[in-house]
Design a protein around this motif. Structure first.
Motif, PDB file in Angstrom:
ATOM      1  N   GLY A   1       0.823  -1.211   0.000  1.00 50.69           N
ATOM      2  CA  GLY A   1       0.000   0.000   0.000  1.00 50.69           C
ATOM      3  C   GLY A   1       0.851   1.251   0.000  1.00 50.69           C
ATOM      4  O   GLY A   1       0.544   2.228  -0.697  1.00 50.69           O
ATOM      5  N   ALA A   2       1.928   1.222   0.772  1.00 51.64           N
ATOM      6  CA  ALA A   2       2.848   2.362   0.792  1.00 51.64           C
ATOM      7  C   ALA A   2       3.447   2.591  -0.588  1.00 51.64           C
ATOM      8  O   ALA A   2       3.534   3.739  -1.053  1.00 51.64           O
ATOM      9  CB  ALA A   2       3.952   2.126   1.825  1.00 51.64           C
ATOM     10  N   ALA A   3       3.817   1.519  -1.257  1.00 50.01           N
ATOM     11  CA  ALA A   3       4.405   1.652  -2.601  1.00 50.01           C
ATOM     12  C   ALA A   3       3.412   2.290  -3.566  1.00 50.01           C
ATOM     13  O   ALA A   3       3.789   3.169  -4.356  1.00 50.01           O
ATOM     14  CB  ALA A   3       4.862   0.283  -3.118  1.00 50.01           C
ATOM     15  N   ARG A   4       2.165   1.859  -3.497  1.00 48.99           N
ATOM     16  CA  ARG A   4       1.141   2.451  -4.382  1.00 48.99           C
ATOM     17  C   ARG A   4       0.994   3.952  -4.141  1.00 48.99           C
ATOM     18  O   ARG A   4       0.792   4.715  -5.084  1.00 48.99           O
ATOM     19  CB  ARG A   4      -0.199   1.744  -4.198  1.00 48.99           C
ATOM     20  N   LEU A   5       1.109   4.370  -2.893  1.00 47.07           N
ATOM     21  CA  LEU A   5       1.011   5.796  -2.580  1.00 47.07           C
ATOM     22  C   LEU A   5       2.262   6.564  -2.997  1.00 47.07           C
ATOM     23  O   LEU A   5       2.181   7.737  -3.390  1.00 47.07           O
ATOM     24  CB  LEU A   5       0.777   5.990  -1.079  1.00 47.07           C
ATOM     25  N   LEU A   6       3.409   5.923  -2.914  1.00 49.78           N
ATOM     26  CA  LEU A   6       4.676   6.589  -3.202  1.00 49.78           C
ATOM     27  C   LEU A   6       4.965   6.728  -4.698  1.00 49.78           C
ATOM     28  O   LEU A   6       5.638   7.674  -5.105  1.00 49.78           O
ATOM     29  CB  LEU A   6       5.825   5.824  -2.536  1.00 49.78           C
ATOM     30  N   GLU A   7       4.480   5.806  -5.504  1.00 52.10           N
ATOM     31  CA  GLU A   7       4.797   5.838  -6.942  1.00 52.10           C
ATOM     32  C   GLU A   7       4.416   7.162  -7.600  1.00 52.10           C
ATOM     33  O   GLU A   7       5.243   7.763  -8.296  1.00 52.10           O
ATOM     34  CB  GLU A   7       4.157   4.637  -7.642  1.00 52.10           C
ATOM     35  N   PRO A   8       3.194   7.683  -7.400  1.00 49.70           N
ATOM     36  CA  PRO A   8       2.881   8.980  -8.027  1.00 49.70           C
ATOM     37  C   PRO A   8       3.665  10.151  -7.419  1.00 49.70           C
ATOM     38  O   PRO A   8       3.935  11.140  -8.108  1.00 49.70           O
ATOM     39  CB  PRO A   8       1.371   9.153  -7.811  1.00 49.70           C
ATOM     40  N   ILE A   9       4.027  10.034  -6.154  1.00 53.48           N
ATOM     41  CA  ILE A   9       4.834  11.092  -5.539  1.00 53.48           C
ATOM     42  C   ILE A   9       6.207  11.135  -6.203  1.00 53.48           C
ATOM     43  O   ILE A   9       6.711  12.200  -6.549  1.00 53.48           O
ATOM     44  CB  ILE A   9       4.976  10.874  -4.017  1.00 53.48           C
ATOM     45  N   LEU A  10       6.799   9.964  -6.396  1.00 53.97           N
ATOM     46  CA  LEU A  10       8.109   9.909  -7.037  1.00 53.97           C
ATOM     47  C   LEU A  10       8.033  10.400  -8.484  1.00 53.97           C
ATOM     48  O   LEU A  10       8.947  11.071  -8.957  1.00 53.97           O
ATOM     49  CB  LEU A  10       8.689   8.493  -6.991  1.00 53.97           C
ATOM     50  N   GLU A  11       6.933  10.101  -9.153  1.00 52.31           N
ATOM     51  CA  GLU A  11       6.753  10.592 -10.522  1.00 52.31           C
ATOM     52  C   GLU A  11       6.729  12.126 -10.536  1.00 52.31           C
ATOM     53  O   GLU A  11       7.310  12.754 -11.421  1.00 52.31           O
ATOM     54  CB  GLU A  11       5.454  10.033 -11.108  1.00 52.31           C
ATOM     55  N   ALA A  12       6.095  12.718  -9.530  1.00 48.37           N
ATOM     56  CA  ALA A  12       6.017  14.184  -9.442  1.00 48.37           C
ATOM     57  C   ALA A  12       7.327  14.805  -8.974  1.00 48.37           C
ATOM     58  O   ALA A  12       7.641  15.936  -9.346  1.00 48.37           O
ATOM     59  CB  ALA A  12       4.890  14.586  -8.489  1.00 48.37           C
ATOM     60  N   GLU A  13       8.081  14.048  -8.154  1.00 50.42           N
ATOM     61  CA  GLU A  13       9.338  14.552  -7.591  1.00 50.42           C
ATOM     62  C   GLU A  13      10.444  13.500  -7.750  1.00 50.42           C
ATOM     63  O   GLU A  13      10.861  12.889  -6.767  1.00 50.42           O
ATOM     64  CB  GLU A  13       9.163  14.910  -6.119  1.00 50.42           C
ATOM     65  N   PRO A  14      10.931  13.291  -8.972  1.00 50.42           N
ATOM     66  CA  PRO A  14      11.884  12.199  -9.220  1.00 50.42           C
ATOM     67  C   PRO A  14      13.243  12.357  -8.526  1.00 50.42           C
ATOM     68  O   PRO A  14      13.974  11.374  -8.390  1.00 50.42           O
ATOM     69  CB  PRO A  14      12.045  12.193 -10.745  1.00 50.42           C
ATOM     70  N   HIS A  15      13.562  13.536  -8.051  1.00 51.38           N
ATOM     71  CA  HIS A  15      14.853  13.741  -7.386  1.00 51.38           C
ATOM     72  C   HIS A  15      14.743  13.696  -5.864  1.00 51.38           C
ATOM     73  O   HIS A  15      15.732  13.944  -5.174  1.00 51.38           O
ATOM     74  CB  HIS A  15      15.481  15.064  -7.842  1.00 51.38           C
ATOM     75  N   ASN A  16      13.581  13.366  -5.359  1.00 48.71           N
ATOM     76  CA  ASN A  16      13.362  13.319  -3.915  1.00 48.71           C
ATOM     77  C   ASN A  16      13.922  12.000  -3.358  1.00 48.71           C
ATOM     78  O   ASN A  16      13.334  10.937  -3.523  1.00 48.71           O
ATOM     79  CB  ASN A  16      11.878  13.462  -3.596  1.00 48.71           C
ATOM     80  N   THR A  17      15.057  12.104  -2.702  1.00 50.89           N
ATOM     81  CA  THR A  17      15.757  10.927  -2.187  1.00 50.89           C
ATOM     82  C   THR A  17      14.948  10.207  -1.110  1.00 50.89           C
ATOM     83  O   THR A  17      14.915   8.971  -1.086  1.00 50.89           O
ATOM     84  CB  THR A  17      17.141  11.333  -1.640  1.00 50.89           C
ATOM     85  N   ALA A  18      14.307  10.933  -0.226  1.00 49.56           N
ATOM     86  CA  ALA A  18      13.541  10.301   0.855  1.00 49.56           C
ATOM     87  C   ALA A  18      12.390   9.468   0.294  1.00 49.56           C
ATOM     88  O   ALA A  18      12.145   8.346   0.760  1.00 49.56           O
ATOM     89  CB  ALA A  18      13.016  11.360   1.813  1.00 49.56           C
ATOM     90  N   VAL A  19      11.714   9.989  -0.706  1.00 47.81           N
ATOM     91  CA  VAL A  19      10.603   9.249  -1.327  1.00 47.81           C
ATOM     92  C   VAL A  19      11.138   8.004  -2.012  1.00 47.81           C
ATOM     93  O   VAL A  19      10.598   6.909  -1.850  1.00 47.81           O
ATOM     94  CB  VAL A  19       9.836  10.138  -2.325  1.00 47.81           C
ATOM     95  N   ARG A  20      12.227   8.144  -2.758  1.00 47.49           N
ATOM     96  CA  ARG A  20      12.797   7.002  -3.480  1.00 47.49           C
ATOM     97  C   ARG A  20      13.284   5.930  -2.498  1.00 47.49           C
ATOM     98  O   ARG A  20      13.098   4.737  -2.720  1.00 47.49           O
ATOM     99  CB  ARG A  20      13.932   7.460  -4.392  1.00 47.49           C
ATOM    100  N   GLN A  21      13.893   6.342  -1.399  1.00 44.62           N
ATOM    101  CA  GLN A  21      14.376   5.366  -0.419  1.00 44.62           C
ATOM    102  C   GLN A  21      13.217   4.617   0.233  1.00 44.62           C
ATOM    103  O   GLN A  21      13.264   3.393   0.381  1.00 44.62           O
ATOM    104  CB  GLN A  21      15.225   6.050   0.645  1.00 44.62           C
ATOM    105  N   LEU A  22      12.175   5.338   0.611  1.00 51.09           N
ATOM    106  CA  LEU A  22      11.028   4.667   1.219  1.00 51.09           C
ATOM    107  C   LEU A  22      10.343   3.748   0.215  1.00 51.09           C
ATOM    108  O   LEU A  22       9.912   2.647   0.568  1.00 51.09           O
ATOM    109  CB  LEU A  22      10.035   5.688   1.788  1.00 51.09           C
ATOM    110  N   LEU A  23      10.276   4.166  -1.037  1.00 50.69           N
ATOM    111  CA  LEU A  23       9.699   3.312  -2.075  1.00 50.69           C
ATOM    112  C   LEU A  23      10.531   2.043  -2.241  1.00 50.69           C
ATOM    113  O   LEU A  23       9.978   0.939  -2.342  1.00 50.69           O
ATOM    114  CB  LEU A  23       9.576   4.068  -3.399  1.00 50.69           C
TER     115      LEU A  23
END
Length: 128
Positions: A21-43
């Motif tokens: 569920g977390a991954a499903r929520l994080l995927e669009p966030i990473l798409e919007a902010e591809p350089h966000n290291t914290a989002v990518r690490q949590l994903l």
């Protein structure tokens, strides 16, 4: 979409034991902010914890490409490759992580994979 609220929801889902569920929520966030290291690490962690190993590997390789000194990304990539039965590929990442930072989890993973590679030559279980 409020990205910060979505990130908080994803973090809550991850911590509540719902990595998929977390991954499903994080995927669009990473798409919007591809350089966000914290989002990518949590994903990457969410993919790892939900056994989506190819996804975890892809995210971790991006993190390492951007910051080769990221010991945590090396450790989790090593663990991901270990979990996928790719022990010889895991070993260099686990060695780097253990060399960069003294941590019990890093040392244990390195010891485990070194033992496997020493016994089996890096082949996955059941490989010829």
């Amino acid at each position: 979409m409020d990205l910060l609220d979505e990130y908080r929801r994803a973090t809550f889902a991850f911590e509540a034991g719902d990595p998929a569920g977390a991954a499903r929520l994080l995927e669009p966030i990473l798409e919007a902010e591809p350089h966000n290291t914290a989002v990518r690490q949590l994903l990457a962690r969410a993919y790892f914890n939900s056994a989506q190993l190819a996804g975890a590997e892809a995210q971790l390789r991006v993190l390492i490409e951007r910051d080769p000194s990221d010991h945590y990304a090396h450790h989790v990539l090593g663990r991901t490759l270990e979990r996928a039965g790719r022990f010889s590929e895991a070993l260099p990442h686990l060695r780097l992580a253990a060399a960069m930072k003294e941590h019990d989890d890093y040392a244990e993973a390195l010891r485990r994979v070194q033992l496997w590679v020493g016994k089996h030559g890096g082949r996955a279980a059941g490989a010829a």
